[in-house]
Design an enzyme around this catalytic site. Sequence first.
Site, short mmCIF file in Angstrom:
data_model
loop_
_atom_site.label_atom_id
_atom_site.label_comp_id
_atom_site.label_asym_id
_atom_site.label_seq_id
_atom_site.Cartn_x
_atom_site.Cartn_y
_atom_site.Cartn_z
N HIS A 98 -29.75 -39.79 132.38
CA HIS A 98 -30.80 -40.78 132.65
C HIS A 98 -31.09 -41.55 131.36
O HIS A 98 -30.99 -41.00 130.26
CB HIS A 98 -32.08 -40.10 133.14
CG HIS A 98 -31.89 -39.25 134.36
ND1 HIS A 98 -31.69 -39.78 135.61
CD2 HIS A 98 -31.84 -37.90 134.52
CE1 HIS A 98 -31.53 -38.81 136.48
NE2 HIS A 98 -31.62 -37.65 135.84
N ALA A 144 -23.78 -17.70 122.78
CA ALA A 144 -24.68 -17.82 123.92
C ALA A 144 -25.92 -18.64 123.57
O ALA A 144 -26.50 -18.49 122.49
CB ALA A 144 -25.09 -16.43 124.40
N ARG A 172 -19.22 -19.59 110.76
CA ARG A 172 -18.04 -18.98 110.18
C ARG A 172 -16.80 -19.77 110.56
O ARG A 172 -16.68 -20.24 111.70
CB ARG A 172 -17.89 -17.53 110.68
CG ARG A 172 -16.81 -16.75 109.94
CD ARG A 172 -17.02 -15.26 110.11
NE ARG A 172 -16.06 -14.51 109.33
CZ ARG A 172 -16.19 -13.23 109.02
NH1 ARG A 172 -17.26 -12.55 109.44
NH2 ARG A 172 -15.28 -12.60 108.32
#
Length: 246
Positions: free
Chosen positions: A149, A196, A220
């Site tokens: 949008h 996650a 890393r």
Amino acid sequence: MGKRVVEINGKIENYSDELGNQIIGQLRGNGKIIFNGEKARIFSRGGEIGYNSYIQAENDASIELGENIHIDNYCELFFGPNSQTKIGADTWFNAYMVIYNHSAGKCVIGQGCRFGRFNLLAVCSGDNIEIGEYSLTARNVSIMSNDGHPIFDILSGKQINFRERYFLKIGSHVWMGNGVIVMSECDIGKNSMVGAGSFIRNRRFSNNCMIVGNPAHVIRENITWNSTSVNGIGDIDPQYVELTAD
């Protein structure tokens, strides 16, 4: 112009209708195909569509499905007018997968990919998403080519999230954990992993990186991963074992 609903009921092969819609090849399973318009084409080399799942193809949509594609139960795959989609062989969409490739969008998914439950893949109108082969996502991952949008600055009246076209690229052999969101103009390098809950928007990352956070950043470099248990790095395919580029 009405919809044409084609129930698979075990197997369907080389379907066509009076509006020029076609299934070229074979599909198996218990799902259905919805043609909403004319001249849509589905090229299939023997994929399977699960219970209560469907593919909807609009005017002039082109969908290429490689060998042994599996679309699990309760999946929704929508392909808008003039969209182009190519899905490589042995790719697996787990239950409740949603794909929207809107008008004139382009979507390419490499072979051997695995998408977790409740994933969303959204290609907005005219945009391009490319996902490399053997990539893997966990549950609740969202990959979207733009914000969806318009957003405006009130003082200037200008749209602040506008681009004429977005290209979102995820390299081959990339692993994304639960709840990852990837949006807009992104490029995630091959053999990387995304932790996650990470949020990536308008970013580029090199190959073989560990990426985490909101906003996402590299914690890393020079890492690799494997989708199955191995005794050591020597058991991983050498093509996945590369040093991170500068």
